[in-house]
Design an enzyme around this catalytic site. Structure first.
Site, mmCIF file in Angstrom:
data_model
loop_
_atom_site.group_PDB
_atom_site.id
_atom_site.type_symbol
_atom_site.label_atom_id
_atom_site.label_comp_id
_atom_site.label_asym_id
_atom_site.label_seq_id
_atom_site.Cartn_x
_atom_site.Cartn_y
_atom_site.Cartn_z
ATOM 1 N N GLU A 41 0.952 -1.084 -0.185
ATOM 2 C CA GLU A 41 0.036 -0.194 0.044
ATOM 3 C C GLU A 41 0.807 1.197 0.205
ATOM 4 O O GLU A 41 1.729 1.292 0.827
ATOM 5 C CB GLU A 41 -0.846 0.006 1.325
ATOM 6 C CG GLU A 41 -1.502 1.263 1.718
ATOM 7 C CD GLU A 41 -2.023 1.382 3.141
ATOM 8 O OE1 GLU A 41 -2.231 2.360 3.453
ATOM 9 O OE2 GLU A 41 -2.342 0.197 3.728
ATOM 10 N N LYS A 130 -10.090 -3.592 8.639
ATOM 11 C CA LYS A 130 -8.942 -3.489 9.381
ATOM 12 C C LYS A 130 -9.347 -2.491 10.604
ATOM 13 O O LYS A 130 -9.886 -1.626 10.485
ATOM 14 C CB LYS A 130 -7.574 -2.688 8.575
ATOM 15 C CG LYS A 130 -7.960 -0.998 8.355
ATOM 16 C CD LYS A 130 -6.767 -0.451 7.657
ATOM 17 C CE LYS A 130 -6.776 0.991 7.695
ATOM 18 N NZ LYS A 130 -5.821 1.726 6.987
#
Length: 210
Positions: A41, A130
């Site tokens: 990411e 998450k």
């Protein structure tokens, strides 16, 4: 092209490269992929993040899923897709961003903190959740949430994760982790990132099974 289930099964660790520059991202990506990482990411509050995502995708798109973090706006979903990114990761539960990501056939990994946010994200099309910021939660909190959230919805722990503190989270029902400054921080060399990456992968492999 690798799919999410395959990538996550291979290595359920997301490398968060906040602050990385396009001129260094390829060498860092090389180290991460060599260490076994399959999810990378580049947060959008990094310098020229779309250039970094494009470079990583062209170099490692066949072996890892590449995408953006800190995606806060619907219009950025299309920008990530436009440079080849497949991951859209956010710190919050933005239903519009999640829905746009799912509609584009991309992988949505929004942040959540409460069961209400978790269920809203799932209903909007999240691929995984998450728990963020994990520094403000405990494995006990996750275990209680796991009693009601779908068992087949992957949950990653993000915030304060180190090779030495993954065990209690996994025991509580976590499926993976997002790794920030313990893996990469601005100024780190590719070799330093590679060393940290190998330590995380080794720690994960050392966890008790089942």
């Amino acid at each position: 092209m690798i799919d999410f289930a395959t990538a996550f099964a291979a290595c359920p660790l997301v490398a968060i490269l906040r602050g990385v520059r396009p001129d260094e991202v390829e060498a860092i990506g090389d180290e991460l992929v060599e260490a076994g990482f399959t999810l990378i990411e580049v947060p959008l509050n990094s310098p020229d993040p779309f250039a970094s995502i494009e470079k990583l995708e062209k170099r490692h798109g066949g072996r890892a899923l590449i995408g953006a973090g800190t995606v806060l706006r619907v219009e950025d979903v299309a920008r990530v897709q436009g440079v080849g990114g497949q991951l859209v990761i956010s710190p919050n539960t933005n239903i519009e961003v999640i829905a746009a990501t799912a509609a584009a056939g991309m992988i949505s990994m929004p942040g959540y903190f409460t069961p209400s946010e978790g269920f809203a994200a799932i209903a909007a099309g999240a691929t995984a959740l998450k728990l963020f910021p994990a520094e403000a939660a405990t494995p006990g909190v996750l275990k209680a949430q796991r009693a009601v959230l779908p068992k087949d919805m992957p949950i990653l722990i993000v915030g304060g994760v180190a090779p030495t503190n993954m065990t209690p989270w996994l025991a509580a029902g976590a499926n993976g982790f997002g790794l920030g400054s313990a893996l990469y921080k601005v100024g780190a060399t590719a070799a330093q990132v590679g060393e940290a990456a190998r330590a995380f992968v080794a720690a994960l492999k050392d966890q008790p099974q089942g």
